[in-house]
Design a protein around this motif. Sequence first.
Motif, PDB file in Angstrom:
ATOM      1  N   MET A   1    -100.623   5.185 -89.720  1.00 28.05           N
ATOM      2  CA  MET A   1    -101.752   5.216 -88.761  1.00 28.05           C
ATOM      3  C   MET A   1    -101.267   5.771 -87.439  1.00 28.05           C
ATOM      4  N   CYS A   2    -101.792   6.877 -87.043  1.00 30.30           N
ATOM      5  CA  CYS A   2    -101.339   7.482 -85.798  1.00 30.30           C
ATOM      6  C   CYS A   2    -102.125   6.911 -84.627  1.00 30.30           C
ATOM      7  N   GLY A   3    -101.839   7.413 -83.454  1.00 27.91           N
ATOM      8  CA  GLY A   3    -102.610   7.042 -82.276  1.00 27.91           C
ATOM      9  C   GLY A   3    -103.063   8.289 -81.550  1.00 27.91           C
TER      10      GLY A   3
ATOM     11  N   ALA B   1    -103.370  13.339 -76.189  1.00 29.79           N
ATOM     12  CA  ALA B   1    -102.010  13.085 -76.676  1.00 29.79           C
ATOM     13  C   ALA B   1    -102.082  12.371 -78.014  1.00 29.79           C
ATOM     14  N   HIS B   2    -100.936  12.343 -78.724  1.00 32.52           N
ATOM     15  CA  HIS B   2    -100.970  11.927 -80.128  1.00 32.52           C
ATOM     16  C   HIS B   2     -99.623  11.377 -80.567  1.00 32.52           C
ATOM     17  N   THR B   3     -99.642  10.349 -81.364  1.00 33.72           N
ATOM     18  CA  THR B   3     -98.477   9.969 -82.152  1.00 33.72           C
ATOM     19  C   THR B   3     -98.860  10.176 -83.607  1.00 33.72           C
ATOM     20  N   ARG B   4     -98.030  10.946 -84.329  1.00 30.67           N
ATOM     21  CA  ARG B   4     -98.400  11.370 -85.686  1.00 30.67           C
ATOM     22  C   ARG B   4     -97.710  10.532 -86.747  1.00 30.67           C
ATOM     23  N   TRP B   5     -98.464  10.216 -87.757  1.00 31.62           N
ATOM     24  CA  TRP B   5     -97.942   9.626 -88.992  1.00 31.62           C
ATOM     25  C   TRP B   5     -98.275  10.663 -90.064  1.00 31.62           C
ATOM     26  N   ALA B   6     -97.252  11.452 -90.414  1.00 30.36           N
ATOM     27  CA  ALA B   6     -97.490  12.634 -91.253  1.00 30.36           C
ATOM     28  C   ALA B   6     -98.120  12.281 -92.596  1.00 30.36           C
ATOM     29  N   THR B   7     -99.203  12.947 -92.924  1.00 28.04           N
ATOM     30  CA  THR B   7     -99.762  12.845 -94.278  1.00 28.04           C
ATOM     31  C   THR B   7     -99.707  14.199 -94.972  1.00 28.04           C
ATOM     32  N   HIS B   8     -99.784  15.292 -94.220  1.00 30.35           N
ATOM     33  CA  HIS B   8     -99.763  16.643 -94.785  1.00 30.35           C
ATOM     34  C   HIS B   8     -98.765  17.480 -93.985  1.00 30.35           C
TER      35      HIS B   8
ATOM     36  N   ILE C   1     -93.554  21.731 -85.300  1.00 25.23           N
ATOM     37  CA  ILE C   1     -94.687  22.621 -85.605  1.00 25.23           C
ATOM     38  C   ILE C   1     -95.866  21.863 -86.222  1.00 25.23           C
ATOM     39  N   ASN C   2     -95.559  20.778 -86.957  1.00 23.90           N
ATOM     40  CA  ASN C   2     -96.641  19.988 -87.552  1.00 23.90           C
ATOM     41  C   ASN C   2     -97.167  18.903 -86.614  1.00 23.90           C
ATOM     42  N   ALA C   3     -96.447  18.666 -85.505  1.00 23.30           N
ATOM     43  CA  ALA C   3     -96.888  17.627 -84.565  1.00 23.30           C
ATOM     44  C   ALA C   3     -98.159  18.091 -83.850  1.00 23.30           C
ATOM     45  N   HIS C   4     -98.956  17.135 -83.458  1.00 20.89           N
ATOM     46  CA  HIS C   4    -100.197  17.415 -82.718  1.00 20.89           C
ATOM     47  C   HIS C   4     -99.874  17.401 -81.221  1.00 20.89           C
ATOM     48  N   PRO C   5    -100.648  17.953 -80.356  1.00 21.40           N
ATOM     49  CA  PRO C   5    -101.894  18.666 -80.560  1.00 21.40           C
ATOM     50  C   PRO C   5    -101.691  20.024 -81.267  1.00 21.40           C
TER      51      PRO C   5
ATOM     52  N   VAL D   1    -106.263  16.763 -81.261  1.00 21.26           N
ATOM     53  CA  VAL D   1    -105.472  15.726 -81.934  1.00 21.26           C
ATOM     54  C   VAL D   1    -106.357  15.060 -82.975  1.00 21.26           C
ATOM     55  N   HIS D   2    -105.720  14.666 -84.079  1.00 20.18           N
ATOM     56  CA  HIS D   2    -106.483  14.161 -85.234  1.00 20.18           C
ATOM     57  C   HIS D   2    -105.795  12.941 -85.819  1.00 20.18           C
ATOM     58  N   ASN D   3    -106.562  11.941 -86.074  1.00 14.33           N
ATOM     59  CA  ASN D   3    -106.140  10.772 -86.838  1.00 14.33           C
ATOM     60  C   ASN D   3    -106.931  10.784 -88.132  1.00 14.33           C
ATOM     61  N   GLY D   4    -106.223  10.753 -89.267  1.00 12.17           N
ATOM     62  CA  GLY D   4    -106.929  10.682 -90.542  1.00 12.17           C
ATOM     63  C   GLY D   4    -106.519  11.788 -91.488  1.00 12.17           C
ATOM     64  N   ILE D   5    -107.392  12.069 -92.431  1.00 13.12           N
ATOM     65  CA  ILE D   5    -107.107  13.085 -93.455  1.00 13.12           C
ATOM     66  C   ILE D   5    -108.367  13.916 -93.700  1.00 13.12           C
ATOM     67  N   ILE D   6    -108.206  15.246 -93.641  1.00 13.07           N
ATOM     68  CA  ILE D   6    -109.305  16.160 -93.992  1.00 13.07           C
ATOM     69  C   ILE D   6    -109.122  16.508 -95.474  1.00 13.07           C
TER      70      ILE D   6
ATOM     71  N   ASP E   1     -98.358  23.019 -91.576  1.00 13.37           N
ATOM     72  CA  ASP E   1     -98.717  22.607 -92.941  1.00 13.37           C
ATOM     73  C   ASP E   1     -99.762  21.505 -92.926  1.00 13.37           C
ATOM     74  N   THR E   2    -100.297  21.200 -91.770  1.00  9.55           N
ATOM     75  CA  THR E   2    -101.184  20.033 -91.670  1.00  9.55           C
ATOM     76  C   THR E   2    -102.601  20.347 -92.132  1.00  9.55           C
ATOM     77  N   ASP E   3    -103.313  19.273 -92.452  1.00 11.24           N
ATOM     78  CA  ASP E   3    -104.746  19.383 -92.702  1.00 11.24           C
ATOM     79  C   ASP E   3    -105.508  19.503 -91.377  1.00 11.24           C
ATOM     80  N   SER E   4    -104.864  19.094 -90.281  1.00 12.62           N
ATOM     81  CA  SER E   4    -105.548  19.008 -88.981  1.00 12.62           C
ATOM     82  C   SER E   4    -105.762  20.362 -88.317  1.00 12.62           C
ATOM     83  N   GLU E   5    -104.794  21.268 -88.479  1.00 18.00           N
ATOM     84  CA  GLU E   5    -104.859  22.535 -87.741  1.00 18.00           C
ATOM     85  C   GLU E   5    -106.139  23.310 -88.062  1.00 18.00           C
TER      86      GLU E   5
HETATM   87  N1  GLU Z   1    -103.288  14.230 -91.471  1.00 19.04           N
HETATM   88  C1  GLU Z   1    -102.771  14.582 -90.184  1.00 19.04           C
HETATM   89  C2  GLU Z   1    -101.346  15.095 -90.245  1.00 19.04           C
HETATM   90  O1  GLU Z   1    -100.686  14.945 -91.269  1.00 19.04           O
HETATM   91  C3  GLU Z   1    -102.897  13.445 -89.179  1.00 19.04           C
HETATM   92  C4  GLU Z   1    -102.017  12.279 -89.553  1.00 19.04           C
HETATM   93  C5  GLU Z   1    -102.185  11.123 -88.587  1.00 19.04           C
HETATM   94  O2  GLU Z   1    -103.237  10.454 -88.654  1.00 19.04           O
HETATM   95  O3  GLU Z   1    -101.244  10.944 -87.794  1.00 19.04           O
HETATM   96  O4  GLU Z   1    -100.897  15.672 -89.290  1.00 19.04           O
END
Ligand code: GLU
Length: 185
Positions: free
Chosen positions: A1-3, A71-78, A84-88, A98-103, A123-127
Motif C-alpha cells: 500500500m503506497c502513500g 508526492a508518493h511512496t511506492r509499493w511496486a506492483t508493476h 524510473i518506475n518511481a512516481h510521480p 502519482v497513483h495508488n492502486g492497480i490499473i 514498466d508501471t501501470d501508472s504511467e
Molecule cells: N501500480 C503502481 C506501481 O506499480 C502503484 C503502486 C502503488 O500503489 O504504490 O507503480
Amino acid sequence: MCGIVGANAQRDVTPLLIEGLKRLEYRGYDSAGIAVLDHDKSIQRLRVVGKVRELELALTKNPVHGFCGIAHTRWATHGKPSEINAHPHMSHHNIALVHNGIIENHVKLRQELIESGYHLVSDTDSEVVAHLIHQQISKGSTFLDAVKQTVAKLEGAYALAIIAENEPQHIIAVRSGCPLVIGLG
Ligand code: GLU
C-alpha cells in the motif's frame, strides 16, 4: 500500500509534502518521489529508491521548491523498484501524476498509446494514465475534462493526484476503490 500526498499553498509545499510522506511511511514502500510547480517554472521532479530520508537527502543536493505539488511512496506492483518506475510519472514535462492502486487494463491502454506515438519509459501501470491525460488535453480538453475522460477508460482501483503545468493553481484528485482524503486549511 503506497502513500500519496498533494498540497497547494501560498508557501513552499516541499516541506509539507515530505512531512505527509513521513506520516504515511507505516504503510510500507520501496521508493519515493516528489513533483512541484513554481511560478513561471516547469514541473520539477525528484525520485529515489529507498526511504523518504533518502529523498530528503537528495533534496538537499537538488532542492525543488513550489507552491503546488504531489508526492508518493511506492509499493511496486508493476515493474521493479527503480528510479524510473518511481512516481510521480510525467507526460511531456507538463503532466505529473502519482497513483495508488492497480490499473487492470494497462496493457491495452499502453498499446493504444504506443500506436498513437507515445513513448513510455517505465514498466508501471501508472504511467499510462499521465499520457492519457496529456492526449486528451492535446485534443483540446481542459485539464479537468481530460482527467474525467481518462478515468472513464480505466479499469481497476486507483487514487490519483495530478498536476499540470498549464494550470498551476490546481491539483486534481480522483479515486475509485482506494481511499483519498482532501483537507482545507
Ligand atoms: N501500480 C503502481 C506501481 O506499480 C502503484 C503502486 C502503488 O500503489 O504504490 O507503480
